[in-house]
Enzyme design. Structure first.
Site, PDB file in Angstrom:
ATOM      1  N   GLU A 226      14.336   6.207  37.039  1.00  0.00           N
ATOM      2  CA  GLU A 226      15.249   7.298  36.707  1.00  0.00           C
ATOM      3  C   GLU A 226      16.643   6.693  36.598  1.00  0.00           C
ATOM      4  O   GLU A 226      17.284   6.391  37.599  1.00  0.00           O
ATOM      5  CB  GLU A 226      15.187   8.395  37.778  1.00  0.00           C
ATOM      6  CG  GLU A 226      13.807   9.012  37.954  1.00  0.00           C
ATOM      7  CD  GLU A 226      13.283   9.680  36.695  1.00  0.00           C
ATOM      8  OE1 GLU A 226      14.073   9.890  35.743  1.00  0.00           O
ATOM      9  OE2 GLU A 226      12.081   9.990  36.633  1.00  0.00           O
ATOM     10  N   CYS A 260      24.169  11.383  37.397  1.00  0.00           N
ATOM     11  CA  CYS A 260      23.553  10.652  36.288  1.00  0.00           C
ATOM     12  C   CYS A 260      23.320  11.533  35.074  1.00  0.00           C
ATOM     13  O   CYS A 260      23.294  11.048  33.942  1.00  0.00           O
ATOM     14  CB  CYS A 260      22.246   9.995  36.735  1.00  0.00           C
ATOM     15  SG  CYS A 260      21.000  11.145  37.329  1.00  0.00           S
TER      16      CYS A 260
END
Length: 482
Positions: A226, A260
């Site tokens: 991720e 993010c």
């Protein structure tokens, strides 16, 4: 020296505590290869208790690691959302565990049955980032424990207070043979990901993700990465600028932009940029009347603060115009409080447009047509998220179909991550694999295909010696599928 010897020489030295923990967890898995539904639910409920019982201590530990982390944001984005995900897993786990029926052609395999059985993969290594360290511990652990695995968790070097707290708390709820935490430091990250786990789950930067993947390749360990990247938002001409500013600035200042999935740059028509800047200033002033009162989060460390300031100076030196969103407030630099800024008149030579920003800075580029906006996005590495703002459903769908990203929120940002029924994950440079919900359960399961042969064995008709009967049956099979 042979290539094999070279590879061995490059393998990081593994601390004894890592080796001992892995051996203990492997032994635990060998004793209990397929935990029952009741056992898995009990583990998930125990995790609920760990988070809920120690909520205040967890929030305070993160605050200490940041120097100033909004307690409300930690409570909302990390505690509440984590508990919600755990309850969602508890609710649906029985259905997720159920073997799936698959079709069998009765002409080829009469009376046979095909099933897909989700089985635990074993010991999972989890590498946790610093930006949402509670959530990034317990979101993957929810999927890992739901799937019946054990887990070793390595925290970030910027999360030492939280790491020490979890090392103390975890044994009160789980044996270390099922769950164990480690702090970072001293090159321990590469050593951790060099362990022969059954799966590695990593959240962090694309650069570190490549190193994790290279380490995992030594053991052929599957990885879920991720990562991040430059996630764009597009403001369409039809969308209200004031509403867009309020929603965009909410995202860009949440956790001081250190997310993010945050908006990394904004594409909008040239004639709307000045109005957007004015509304953005109003939105921030309304949300944060006092930038130093604890509601607004600090930059995680001095190195990151200096990097952001250097990127601003680089943009300014190359012709960008910096718009301060809190011109009347003085941020507390000693606590690394950094006020948010818009950056106008940007170009691709600027550092801000070349790497993920991860802070409260928002570059804005103009575009003229939807094709130009989509082409700009598609010419760059695949982003983790895409955020089109438009009241035209067909235009929103056009952007979705003509770009590619990890996830999408239409007319807002970030919020798709909080929907536990949607899988979360990137593509290309922004990552690989998914977690959350049933997709997370499947990620940490081996979906094992099983065929139960029936009493009649049709393959006997095609067995040697290949005589007239076998040739006729083969010809019939081909004709039926042609």
């Amino acid at each position: 020296m042979t290539s094999t010897a070279n590879a061995a020489a490059e393998t990081p030295a593994i601390p004894a505590e890592f080796q001992d923990a892995l051996a203990s967890q492997r032994a635990h898995f060998e004793r209990l290869r397929y935990p029952s539904h009741e056992q898995r639910v009990a583990d998930l409920k125990q995790m609920v208790r760990l988070v809920a019982d120690n909520r205040d201590a967890l929030i305070e530990a993160v605050n200490q690691d940041y120097g100033c982390r909004s307690r409300f944001e930690t409570g909302f984005a990390e505690i509440a959302v984590t508990l919600d995900g755990l309850q969602e897993a508890i609710k649906h786990l029985k259905r997720w565990m159920k073997p799936q029926k698959r079709h069998v052609d009765p002409m080829r395999l009469p009376l046979a049955r095909a099933r897909l059985l989700p089985q635990p993969v074993g010991v999972v290594g989890v590498v946790v980032p610093w930006n949402f360290p509670i959530a990034m511990v317990f979101h993957p652990l929810t999927s890992i424990f739901a799937a019946g695995n054990t887990a070793m968790v390595k925290m970030s070097e910027n999360s030492n207070h939280l790491a020490q707290l979890l090392k103390t708390l975890s044994p009160k709820y789980f044996p270390t043979s099922k769950l164990v935490f480690f702090e970072d430091g001293g090159g321990r990250g590469p050593a951790f990901t060099a362990l022969p786990f059954d799966h590695i789950f990593f959240t962090g930067s694309p650069a570190t993700g490549k190193a994790v993947m290279a380490n995992a390749a030594r053991n052929l360990t599957p990885v879920t990465l991720e990562l991040g990247g430059k996630s764009p938002a597009i403001i369409a001409p039809d969308y209200d600028v004031q509403t867009a500013a309020k929603r965009v600035i909410w995202a860009k200042t949440f956790n001081a932009g250190q997310i993010c999935t945050n908006i990394d740059y904004l594409l909008m028509p040239q004639d709307k940029i000045e109005a957007f800047a004015g509304h953005a200033r109003e939105a921030f002033a309304s949300a944060y009347p006092d930038i130093n009162n604890g509601d607004y989060t600090a930059i995680i460390d001095q190195r990151s603060h200096d990097r952001l300031q250097a990127a601003l100076e680089d943009a300014r030196s190359k012709g960008a115009r910096i718009v301060e969103l809190a011109p009347d407030q003085t941020p507390d630099a000693s606590r690394r409080i950094m006020s948010p800024k818009l950056v106008l008149d940007v170009n691709d030579d600027m550092e801000l447009m070349q790497r993920e920003i991860f802070g409260p800075i928002l570059p804005i580029r103009s575009y003229r047509t939807r094709e130009e906006a989509a082409q700009y996005i598609n010419d760059r590495p695949r982003p983790l998220s895409l955020y089109p703002f438009t009241n035209d459903k067909s235009l929103a769908q056009w952007y979705i179909m003509n770009t590619l990203s990890g996830g999408v929120t239409v007319n807002d940002s970030i919020l798709h991550v909080s929907v536990h029924t949607l899988p979360f994950g990137g593509i290309g440079n922004s990552g690989m694999g998914h977690y959350h919900g049933v997709e997370g359960f499947n990620t940490f399961s081996k979906l094992r295909p099983i065929l139960y042969q029936g009493p009649l064995r049709a393959i006997d008709w095609l067995s040697p010696p290949y005589g007239q009967r076998a040739r006729k049956v083969l010809e019939l099979m081909i004709r039926m599928k042609s």
